[in-house]
Write a protein that holds these residues in place. Structure first.
Motif, short mmCIF file in Angstrom:
data_model
loop_
_atom_site.label_atom_id
_atom_site.label_comp_id
_atom_site.label_asym_id
_atom_site.label_seq_id
_atom_site.Cartn_x
_atom_site.Cartn_y
_atom_site.Cartn_z
N TYR A 1 0.83 -1.21 0.00
CA TYR A 1 0.00 0.00 0.00
C TYR A 1 0.86 1.26 0.00
O TYR A 1 0.63 2.20 -0.77
CB TYR A 1 -0.93 -0.01 1.21
CG TYR A 1 -1.82 1.21 1.29
CD1 TYR A 1 -2.95 1.30 0.47
CD2 TYR A 1 -1.55 2.25 2.18
CE1 TYR A 1 -3.78 2.41 0.54
CE2 TYR A 1 -2.38 3.36 2.25
CZ TYR A 1 -3.49 3.43 1.43
OH TYR A 1 -4.30 4.53 1.49
N ARG A 2 1.87 1.29 0.87
CA ARG A 2 2.75 2.47 0.96
C ARG A 2 3.60 2.58 -0.29
O ARG A 2 3.85 3.70 -0.78
CB ARG A 2 3.62 2.35 2.20
CG ARG A 2 4.38 3.62 2.56
CD ARG A 2 5.13 3.42 3.86
NE ARG A 2 4.21 3.03 4.93
CZ ARG A 2 4.62 2.54 6.10
NH1 ARG A 2 5.91 2.37 6.35
NH2 ARG A 2 3.72 2.23 7.02
N ASP A 3 4.06 1.44 -0.84
CA ASP A 3 4.90 1.49 -2.04
C ASP A 3 4.10 2.03 -3.23
O ASP A 3 4.63 2.78 -4.05
CB ASP A 3 5.43 0.10 -2.37
CG ASP A 3 6.37 -0.40 -1.28
OD1 ASP A 3 7.01 0.44 -0.62
OD2 ASP A 3 6.45 -1.63 -1.08
N ILE A 4 2.83 1.63 -3.34
CA ILE A 4 2.01 2.11 -4.46
C ILE A 4 1.85 3.63 -4.39
O ILE A 4 1.94 4.34 -5.40
CB ILE A 4 0.64 1.40 -4.44
CG1 ILE A 4 0.80 -0.06 -4.87
CG2 ILE A 4 -0.35 2.10 -5.37
CD1 ILE A 4 -0.47 -0.86 -4.81
N ALA A 5 1.64 4.15 -3.18
CA ALA A 5 1.52 5.60 -3.03
C ALA A 5 2.81 6.31 -3.45
O ALA A 5 2.77 7.38 -4.08
CB ALA A 5 1.16 5.94 -1.58
N ASN A 6 3.97 5.72 -3.11
CA ASN A 6 5.24 6.34 -3.49
C ASN A 6 5.46 6.29 -4.99
O ASN A 6 5.95 7.24 -5.61
CB ASN A 6 6.40 5.66 -2.77
CG ASN A 6 6.34 5.89 -1.26
OD1 ASN A 6 5.82 6.90 -0.81
ND2 ASN A 6 6.86 4.93 -0.50
N TYR A 7 5.11 5.17 -5.61
CA TYR A 7 5.32 5.02 -7.04
C TYR A 7 4.45 6.00 -7.82
O TYR A 7 4.87 6.55 -8.86
CB TYR A 7 5.01 3.60 -7.49
CG TYR A 7 5.96 2.56 -6.92
CD1 TYR A 7 7.30 2.85 -6.69
CD2 TYR A 7 5.53 1.26 -6.63
CE1 TYR A 7 8.16 1.91 -6.18
CE2 TYR A 7 6.39 0.31 -6.12
CZ TYR A 7 7.71 0.65 -5.88
OH TYR A 7 8.56 -0.30 -5.38
N ASN A 8 3.23 6.24 -7.37
CA ASN A 8 2.34 7.14 -8.10
C ASN A 8 2.77 8.60 -8.01
O ASN A 8 2.39 9.42 -8.84
CB ASN A 8 0.91 7.01 -7.57
CG ASN A 8 0.30 5.66 -7.93
OD1 ASN A 8 0.66 5.06 -8.93
ND2 ASN A 8 -0.63 5.19 -7.11
N GLN A 9 3.59 8.95 -6.98
CA GLN A 9 4.07 10.34 -6.85
C GLN A 9 5.26 10.61 -7.75
O GLN A 9 5.59 11.76 -8.01
CB GLN A 9 4.46 10.61 -5.40
CG GLN A 9 3.27 10.62 -4.43
CD GLN A 9 3.70 10.80 -3.00
OE1 GLN A 9 4.90 10.91 -2.72
NE2 GLN A 9 2.74 10.81 -2.08
N PRO B 1 -3.94 0.82 -10.35
CA PRO B 1 -3.37 1.39 -9.12
C PRO B 1 -1.97 1.95 -9.32
O PRO B 1 -1.58 2.91 -8.66
CB PRO B 1 -3.35 0.20 -8.15
CG PRO B 1 -4.33 -0.78 -8.72
CD PRO B 1 -4.28 -0.60 -10.19
#
Length: 516
Positions: free
Chosen positions: A313-321, A486
């Motif tokens: 979950y945290r990695d997906i948020a970082n990748y999208n930024q 995602p």
């Protein structure tokens, strides 16, 4: 509702509901509550002397899955054999319910009742012997209640249990003979248990037992109007001693079929008459092991899903930024985060499989809900199979919708071709296997073979109901906007190195299926 009806309209609806509630509370004696029963399971009240017609069902065995029609063997036939009202599920299961020569009078005991006399030929004798070798049992029905053989358990304080149906016959040896002979159960001791309503004087059938016997009947004179048997006499209890000779099966042997019927009052109520049949002795299903395995799989799957969700979950948020071209020093599975949602090579085939899986899942869930609500009781024969077939047809709407949503997520354009695959691929594969197996069963002259008319009806339902619903679901699903991924997908696919031999899809599939 406020915009549609307005304040005055809502007040009028509220007052109407209040008045209706007052009428129900003040005048309960003028209201009649009507209940309904499921098809085929409504109770029937019998007066003394009313006719009870026994119907015959298929011949079944635990050694083979091929059922046979009751009149496949040389049993007594009525002047005109007619089938009872059947549903689609009964035909698909091979349940052919027909009339018979056995007719009783409610609460009127009979003994040594002659059903018929049959002379066996070579083919009839061979059919009897084959069915005895394969442990076939005869199934009969009285007032929608199957016949059962009572047994006594030795290890549980003489507890009585039932075995559904009775054996066609048995094998044994005569004194002075070495070879084993075949004997047919040609005498049936029926016992009908009833529950009496004291107020009305009527009775309901709550049990149907039988004790099969084999005896070589002898007679002085055979006259259809006055049959005189020496082995038993009408009006007297039929008793066969240990020295009685059983009826042997052989070509040109004459077999006389007889039966007794007795009635016994029971405290079992009509609503509980199936309890004894649901706890029959026989092939026990290990429900605890099945539920245990299922719960382990669900529990482990839930744990793995929670771990993955919390991890990525945290990695997906970082990748999208970050921008797609920005390089990150990652290792392991994180290296392919930008390639996970790239459409696969056979994306349309994956969409077809997902849609079919949703169709099967929806059919299974709704069927289990109906079973929990009591709509698929064992007294409603064929109800389960009929419900599954109809639900499969109507779930085509969800199959087309889910496959179209996934297909649009993969940026697919030819949705009509994909909907054709969803509507025809898996059902066509099943129908081809079903057609071949049905041809083989038809060659064995089994009652489990589906007639041509029923197969035509199935094809008609497939093309007339399922296929249009799949197209409708695909049209609705494809018109909606595609779901967003995602994680952003890289423009250039990452090169995946060669994997070791144990990462081959065949091995991973086998290892992944060991636990379930």
């Amino acid at each position: 509702m406020w915009k549609v009806f307005g304040e005055n309209g809502l007040r009028m609806m509220f007052w109407s509901l209040q008045r209706l509630l007052l009428i129900i509370l003040l005048f309960p004696c003028h209201l009649q509550l009507h209940a309904f029963y499921l098809p085929g399971v409504a109770p029937r009240d019998f007066q003394t002397g009313d006719s009870l017609h026994v119907k015959v069902n298929k011949l079944s065995s635990t050694k083979t899955q091929l059922p046979y029609d009751y009149y496949f063997l040389a049993y007594c036939k009525p002047p005109r054999v007619s089938n009872s009202a059947e549903n689609l599920g009964e035909v698909l299961r091979g349940d052919r319910i027909e009339n018979s020569v056995y007719t009783f009078k409610m609460r009127e005991t009979e003994s040594c009742k002659v059903a018929c006399r049959i002379k066996l030929d070579a083919v009839s004798a061979k059919n009897f012997k084959d069915k005895i070798d394969e442990d076939y049992r005869v199934n009969m029905i009285l007032d929608n209640l199957p016949v059962a053989v009572p047994r006594q358990k030795v290890d549980r304080n003489g507890e009585k249990f039932y075995e559904r149906g009775f054996e066609v016959g048995f094998k044994g040896t005569f004194v002075g003979r070495k070879e084993r002979s075949y004997f047919v159960n040609n005498h049936l001791n029926f016992k009908v248990m009833y529950h009496e309503d004291v107020e009305t004087g009527t009775a309901r059938v709550v049990g149907f037992e039988v004790t099969p016997l084999s005896t070589n009947h002898d007679y002085k004179k055979w006259d259809e109007e006055n049959i005189q048997l020496t082995t038993c006499k009408p009006g007297k209890p039929t008793v066969f001693g240990t020295d009685s000779v059983p009826q042997e099966i052989g070509a040109d042997n004459e077999v006389v079929f007889t039966y007794d019927v007795s009635f016994e009052s029971s405290n079992i109520r009509w609503a509980s008459r199936w309890d004894s049949y649901l706890h029959m002795n026989g092939d026990q299903i290990h429900w605890f092991s099945i539920i245990n395995s299922l719960m382990i799989v669900l529990f482990l799957s839930g744990i793995v899903a929670m771990i993955i969700m919390r991890t990525i979950y945290r990695d997906i948020a970082n990748y999208n930024q970050l921008e797609q071209d920005e390089a990150l020093e990652e290792s392991g599975w994180k290296l392919i985060h930008g390639d996970v949602f790239r459409p696969p090579e056979n994306s349309s085939l994956l969409c077809v499989h997902v849609g079919t899986g949703v169709q099967v899942l929806g059919m299974s869930l709704v069927t289990m809900i109906f079973a929990l609500l009591g709509f698929l009781s064992p007294s409603n024969r064929g109800g389960l199979m009929t419900a599954m077939v109809l639900l499969w047809l109507f779930m085509g709407l969800f199959a087309g919708y889910s496959s179209a949503r996934l297909y649009k997520m993969f940026k697919g354009t030819d949705w009509k071709k994909m909907s054709l695959k969803t509507a025809y691929m898996f059902p066509g594969f099943l129908f081809a296997i079903f057609f071949v197996l049905n041809a083989l069963i038809l060659g064995e002259k089994s009652s489990g073979a589906v007639p041509f008319q029923t197969m035509f009806i199935l094809v008609l339902l497939w093309f007339g109901v399922s296929v249009p619903l799949v197209f409708l679901g695909t049209f609705i699903g494809y018109r909606k906007p595609a779901p967003e991924d995602p994680v952003k997908t890289n423009k250039i696919p990452r090169l995946i190195p060669l994997q070791p031999w144990y990462m081959n899809p065949i091995f991973t599939t086998l290892f992944g299926g060991i636990l379930p």
